[in-house]
Write an enzyme that holds these catalytic residues in place. Structure first.
Site, PDB file in Angstrom:
ATOM      1  CB  CYS A   1     -13.332  -3.747   2.051  1.00 14.49           C
ATOM      2  SG  CYS A   1     -12.848  -2.358   3.097  1.00 14.49           S
TER       3      CYS A   1
ATOM      4  CG  HIS B   1      -2.043  -0.978   1.124  1.00 12.10           C
ATOM      5  ND1 HIS B   1      -1.928  -2.281   1.544  1.00 12.10           N
ATOM      6  CD2 HIS B   1      -3.315  -0.871   0.640  1.00 12.10           C
ATOM      7  CE1 HIS B   1      -3.065  -2.918   1.348  1.00 12.10           C
ATOM      8  NE2 HIS B   1      -3.924  -2.089   0.797  1.00 12.10           N
TER       9      HIS B   1
ATOM     10  CG  HIS C   1      -6.099  -6.932   1.346  1.00 10.24           C
ATOM     11  ND1 HIS C   1      -6.139  -6.157   2.481  1.00 10.24           N
ATOM     12  CD2 HIS C   1      -5.986  -6.074   0.301  1.00 10.24           C
ATOM     13  CE1 HIS C   1      -6.050  -4.884   2.142  1.00 10.24           C
ATOM     14  NE2 HIS C   1      -5.968  -4.802   0.829  1.00 10.24           N
TER      15      HIS C   1
ATOM     16  CD  GLU D   1      -7.569  -2.718  -2.395  1.00 10.46           C
ATOM     17  OE1 GLU D   1      -7.031  -3.050  -1.322  1.00 10.46           O
ATOM     18  OE2 GLU D   1      -8.758  -2.404  -2.476  1.00 10.46           O
TER      19      GLU D   1
ATOM     20  CD  GLU E   1      -6.616   0.265  -0.354  1.00  8.93           C
ATOM     21  OE1 GLU E   1      -6.220  -0.711  -1.023  1.00  8.93           O
ATOM     22  OE2 GLU E   1      -6.897   0.190   0.852  1.00  8.93           O
TER      23      GLU E   1
ATOM     24  CD  GLU F   1     -13.511  -5.781   8.942  1.00  3.35           C
ATOM     25  OE1 GLU F   1     -14.497  -5.057   8.665  1.00  3.35           O
ATOM     26  OE2 GLU F   1     -12.417  -5.693   8.363  1.00  3.35           O
TER      27      GLU F   1
ATOM     28  CG  HIS G   1      -3.057  -5.405  -3.171  1.00  3.79           C
ATOM     29  ND1 HIS G   1      -2.580  -4.116  -3.298  1.00  3.79           N
ATOM     30  CD2 HIS G   1      -4.087  -5.331  -2.295  1.00  3.79           C
ATOM     31  CE1 HIS G   1      -3.282  -3.300  -2.524  1.00  3.79           C
ATOM     32  NE2 HIS G   1      -4.205  -4.023  -1.918  1.00  3.79           N
TER      33      HIS G   1
END
Length: 201
Positions: free
Chosen positions: A87, A45, A89, A136, A134, A107, A52
């Protein structure tokens, strides 16, 4: 083009309040979403960012309202901003679907119902506050909330269910993540199919 070599960063934060954590590795991908390597989370990042794999989840209640979360103030990336339900990864080798279900439970303390793929979107969003980027290739998912929320306070500061009109008002008033509208707009066809025409999405 991102490097295919694994990179590391010492004492990287895991995104929760205080302290440090072991390195968290992400999958680097090419523009088609093919895995080409790995990188440590924080280094992926750091500007200019390495492309990614990521995921974004949009969950709705039976009335068709979208569940938003405010990111915990202790997170190293975009703390305190509002964003979509969840959100994150996937771990290297973990499917985006499994990662989305796992992270939603971690979460928010819930297992999404009828979780379904909603396409992908690729974006490049710098965060002006932290200087992180970001980059992504994001896998989108939509589903339903059918059990009480149990948010982890180290990840989530606050939650709220909103109608489209309430989202418009809140988005004009509060600070949202840089990627929020990009992922919501990309997920809208699946959202409309899930919630029906009366929900207004």
């Amino acid at each position: 083009m991102p490097s295919t070599s694994a990179t590391t960063a010492n004492n990287s934060s895991n995104g929760t309040t205080g302290g440090t954590a072991p390195e968290i590795m992400l999958e680097l991908v090419d523009e088609s979403g093919n895995t080409i390597g790995t990188a440590e989370k924080l280094s992926a990042h750091q500007a200019p960012g390495q492309l990614h794999r990521a995921f974004s989840v949009f969950l709705f209640d039976p009335a068709g309202r979208l569940l938003l979360q405010q990111r915990a103030l202790g997170k190293y990336h975009s703390p305190g901003v509002w964003s979509n339900t969840c959100c994150g990864h996937p771990y290297p080798g973990e499917s985006p679907f499994a990662a989305a279900a796992r992270r939603t439970y971690e979460e928010l303390g819930i297992a999404p119902s009828l979780l379904a793929e909603a396409g992908t979107v690729r974006y490049n969003h710098p965060d002006p506050e932290s200087g992180l980027v970001e980059q992504e290739f994001n896998h989108l998912f939509v589903g339903l909330v059918q059990s009480p929320l149990r948010p982890d306070p180290e990840e989530v500061a606050e939650t709220v269910f909103v109608t489209p009109q309430e989202l418009t008002e809140r988005h004009a008033r509060d600070t949202f993540s840089a990627w929020f509208m990009t992922v919501l707009d990309a997920a809208r066809p699946a959202v409309k199919e899930l919630t029906g025409p009366d929900a207004g999405w």
